[in-house]
Design a protein around this motif. Structure first.
Motif, PDB file in Angstrom:
ATOM      1  N   ALA A 249       0.837  -1.196   0.000  1.00  0.00           N
ATOM      2  CA  ALA A 249       0.000   0.000   0.000  1.00  0.00           C
ATOM      3  C   ALA A 249       0.877   1.254   0.000  1.00  0.00           C
ATOM      4  CB  ALA A 249      -0.918   0.002   1.214  1.00  0.00           C
ATOM      5  N   VAL A 250       0.479   2.231  -0.824  1.00  0.00           N
ATOM      6  CA  VAL A 250       1.209   3.490  -0.933  1.00  0.00           C
ATOM      7  C   VAL A 250       0.228   4.640  -0.759  1.00  0.00           C
ATOM      8  CG1 VAL A 250       2.508   4.980  -2.500  1.00  0.00           C
ATOM      9  CG2 VAL A 250       3.007   2.529  -2.419  1.00  0.00           C
ATOM     10  N   ASP A 251       0.583   5.594   0.093  1.00  0.00           N
ATOM     11  CA  ASP A 251      -0.254   6.766   0.332  1.00  0.00           C
ATOM     12  C   ASP A 251       0.664   7.921   0.720  1.00  0.00           C
ATOM     13  OD1 ASP A 251      -2.071   8.694   1.047  1.00  0.00           O
ATOM     14  OD2 ASP A 251      -3.038   7.550   2.645  1.00  0.00           O
ATOM     15  N   ASN A 252       1.097   8.707  -0.274  1.00  0.00           N
ATOM     16  CA  ASN A 252       2.102   9.755  -0.051  1.00  0.00           C
ATOM     17  C   ASN A 252       3.322   9.171   0.637  1.00  0.00           C
ATOM     18  OD1 ASN A 252       3.357  12.299   0.033  1.00  0.00           O
ATOM     19  ND2 ASN A 252       2.529  12.719   2.070  1.00  0.00           N
ATOM     20  N   GLY A 253       3.772   8.045   0.147  1.00  0.00           N
ATOM     21  CA  GLY A 253       4.854   7.299   0.762  1.00  0.00           C
ATOM     22  C   GLY A 253       4.385   5.869   0.972  1.00  0.00           C
ATOM     23  N   ASP A 257       1.628   1.455   9.575  1.00  0.00           N
ATOM     24  CA  ASP A 257       0.794   1.732  10.743  1.00  0.00           C
ATOM     25  C   ASP A 257       1.657   2.359  11.835  1.00  0.00           C
ATOM     26  OD1 ASP A 257       2.282  -0.341  11.862  1.00  0.00           O
ATOM     27  OD2 ASP A 257       0.628  -1.792  11.824  1.00  0.00           O
ATOM     28  N   THR A 258       1.130   2.462  13.031  1.00  0.00           N
ATOM     29  CA  THR A 258       1.869   3.110  14.116  1.00  0.00           C
ATOM     30  C   THR A 258       3.071   2.296  14.574  1.00  0.00           C
ATOM     31  OG1 THR A 258       0.358   2.142  15.749  1.00  0.00           O
ATOM     32  CG2 THR A 258      -0.146   4.361  14.952  1.00  0.00           C
ATOM     33  N   PRO A 277       0.418   7.268  10.537  1.00  0.00           N
ATOM     34  CA  PRO A 277      -0.558   8.014  11.337  1.00  0.00           C
ATOM     35  C   PRO A 277       0.090   8.524  12.619  1.00  0.00           C
ATOM     36  CG  PRO A 277      -0.911   5.655  11.591  1.00  0.00           C
ATOM     37  CD  PRO A 277       0.199   5.813  10.598  1.00  0.00           C
ATOM     38  N   LEU A 278      -0.165   9.789  12.941  1.00  0.00           N
ATOM     39  CA  LEU A 278       0.434  10.403  14.118  1.00  0.00           C
ATOM     40  C   LEU A 278      -0.675  10.618  15.146  1.00  0.00           C
ATOM     41  CD1 LEU A 278       3.266  11.227  14.911  1.00  0.00           C
ATOM     42  CD2 LEU A 278       2.847  13.470  13.904  1.00  0.00           C
ATOM     43  N   VAL A 286       1.043  11.453   7.985  1.00  0.00           N
ATOM     44  CA  VAL A 286       2.071  12.419   7.604  1.00  0.00           C
ATOM     45  C   VAL A 286       3.291  11.688   7.055  1.00  0.00           C
ATOM     46  CG1 VAL A 286       1.316  14.079   9.351  1.00  0.00           C
ATOM     47  CG2 VAL A 286       3.139  12.467   9.904  1.00  0.00           C
ATOM     48  N   ARG A 287       4.108  12.419   6.340  1.00  0.00           N
ATOM     49  CA  ARG A 287       5.419  11.924   5.907  1.00  0.00           C
ATOM     50  C   ARG A 287       6.427  13.005   6.241  1.00  0.00           C
ATOM     51  NH1 ARG A 287       8.955  12.092   1.721  1.00  0.00           N
ATOM     52  NH2 ARG A 287       7.686  13.521   0.491  1.00  0.00           N
TER      53      ARG A 287
END
Length: 407
Positions: A249-253, A257-258, A277-278, A286-287
């Motif tokens: 899976a790719v999502d802006n990077g 997971d945490t 996820p933060l 975020v990245r």
């Protein structure tokens, strides 16, 4: 015996390899890197490596990798990854199997639209070789044009002007450091650059860049700027190609997971290449392109590859050195509605960014040397504690931030 493989021999990958040993992992470790040099630190590339020395600042000497029994494969890339078979094919034809894998593939410089590749006179700054090329034109009588008013562009500009080169910095937006840096701080930095002799041009509409007859050129509306070299500093893109082709899976990077696990439980990703996820910001994904984030996530990934369940909890932190000024930012100011200033003397100040409910989301500071370092660190702790400090106390120099933390 378990075999852990790390793809990416930068700050994050090297840190993870040593952290595995420090945490007691006794299996095999292979660290794969595309560059022929030993892993080195990248922040000095726009600072010390340009202004003082062209020698890379190694993360560790070769003897340390040998002593830790870390197999380091330099100068090769991963051509393909098969998560089902848990192996990969390298550019030299070798096939490597793994039990667990960490992708620390980092990021690559964004190319200027319309250009397919860098050249001798049009460069980015991501590698030690790039730094050597830039250093060659940072001398009196030479002219460097920089596209992009972000951290890289401004840091290189400061170094180049100190070494006697002529510098023109071109930014398409209305101000420098538009991404993530408050206008008040960006303005202070821009004025300092102009005072030092930088030709700083914002809201510049670039039509084309190229090279001809021994020089590089930037064609803008109504003008053409010629220089000895162009540095393209318009950001970076995460290196996700390997992961995407393998079905991750790719999502802006590379999406993790945490715990830094990807969509495959036995594959982790960390550093500039991943988005995560933060929790302290409501699970916002975020990245981060940050030296400290690369270090912290390398260590965290190592712990979880060994069976741990540690979660990402660090507050984002960034810094930049330009001339004698240091900029530091803790947290993310997205969603802030209140911005309070605390003056620290000698021109140093910190801005505190609070949301509508009064929670401290971020703090941004600038000053000479370490003028803001201590208070930014305390602000970072307040952010981590999800504190709602008294606004009047934040702006008062008579109230120590440490007392707010204790409260």
């Amino acid at each position: 015996m378990s075999h852990f493989v790390i793809v990416g021999a930068g700050e994050c990958g090297a840190r993870a390899a040593f952290a595995l040993r420090e945490k007691g992992f006794d299996g095999s470790i292979t660290l794969v890197g595309t560059e022929t040099l030993l892993p080195y630190e990248r922040p000095p590339l726009s600072k010390a490596s340009l202004g003082e020395t062209i020698e890379p600042k190694l993360i560790a000497a070769a003897e340390r990798y040998e002593a830790a029994n870390i197999r380091l494969l330099n100068g090769v890339s991963v051509e393909s990854l098969d998560p089902e078979a848990r192996n990969m094919v390298l550019s030299d034809g070798a096939v490597i199997a793994y039990d667990k894998l960490l992708l620390a593939t980092g990021a690559s410089a964004r190319e200027f639209p319309g250009t397919s590749a860098m050249s001798a006179r049009i460069r980015a700054l991501r590698t030690h070789q790039d730094a050597i090329a830039l250093r060659g034109v940072m001398q009196p009588g030479r002219h460097i044009a920089i596209i992009g008013g972000g951290f890289i562009g401004l840091e290189v500009a400061a170094t180049a002007i100190k070494l006697g080169a002529r510098v023109t910095l071109v930014e398409g937006l209305e101000r420098v450091l538009k991404r993530g840096v408050p206008e008040e701080i960006a303005h202070a930095l821009a004025e300092r650059h102009r005072d030092e002799g930088i030709d700083l041009r914002c809201e510049a509409a670039i039509e084309a860049i190229g090279e001809a007859e021994g020089h590089a050129f930037i064609r803008m509306a109504g003008a053409t700027l010629e220089s000895d070299m162009i540095l393209v500093g318009i950001g970076a893109r995460p290196n996700v190609e390997l992961a995407a082709k393998a079905g991750l899976a790719v999502d802006n990077g590379i999406a993790v997971d945490t715990h830094l696990q990807t969509s495959r439980a036995d594959i982790y990703a960390a550093g500039d290449c991943c988005s995560f996820p933060l929790e302290i910001y409501g699970g916002k994904r975020v990245r981060l392109e940050s030296w400290r984030n690369a270090q912290e996530q390398g260590t965290l990934a190592a712990a979880n590859m060994m069976g741990g369940s540690e979660t990402i909890s660090a507050v984002p932190w960034f810094w930049s050195d330009q001339y004698d000024l240091t900029l530091q930012i803790a947290g993310l100011s997205d969603g802030a509605v209140t911005h309070l200033r605390r003056d620290l003397g000698d021109g140093a100040f910190i801005l505190f960014h609070l949301d509508a409910g009064g929670r401290l989301l971020a703090a941004s500071g600038i000053g000479t040397g370490n003028a803001v370092a201590r208070d930014i660190r305390l602000a970072e702790m307040l952010i981590a504690a999800r504190a709602h400090p008294d606004p009047a106390a934040l702006t008062s120099t008579n109230v120590k931030l440490k007392s707010l933390l204790a409260a």
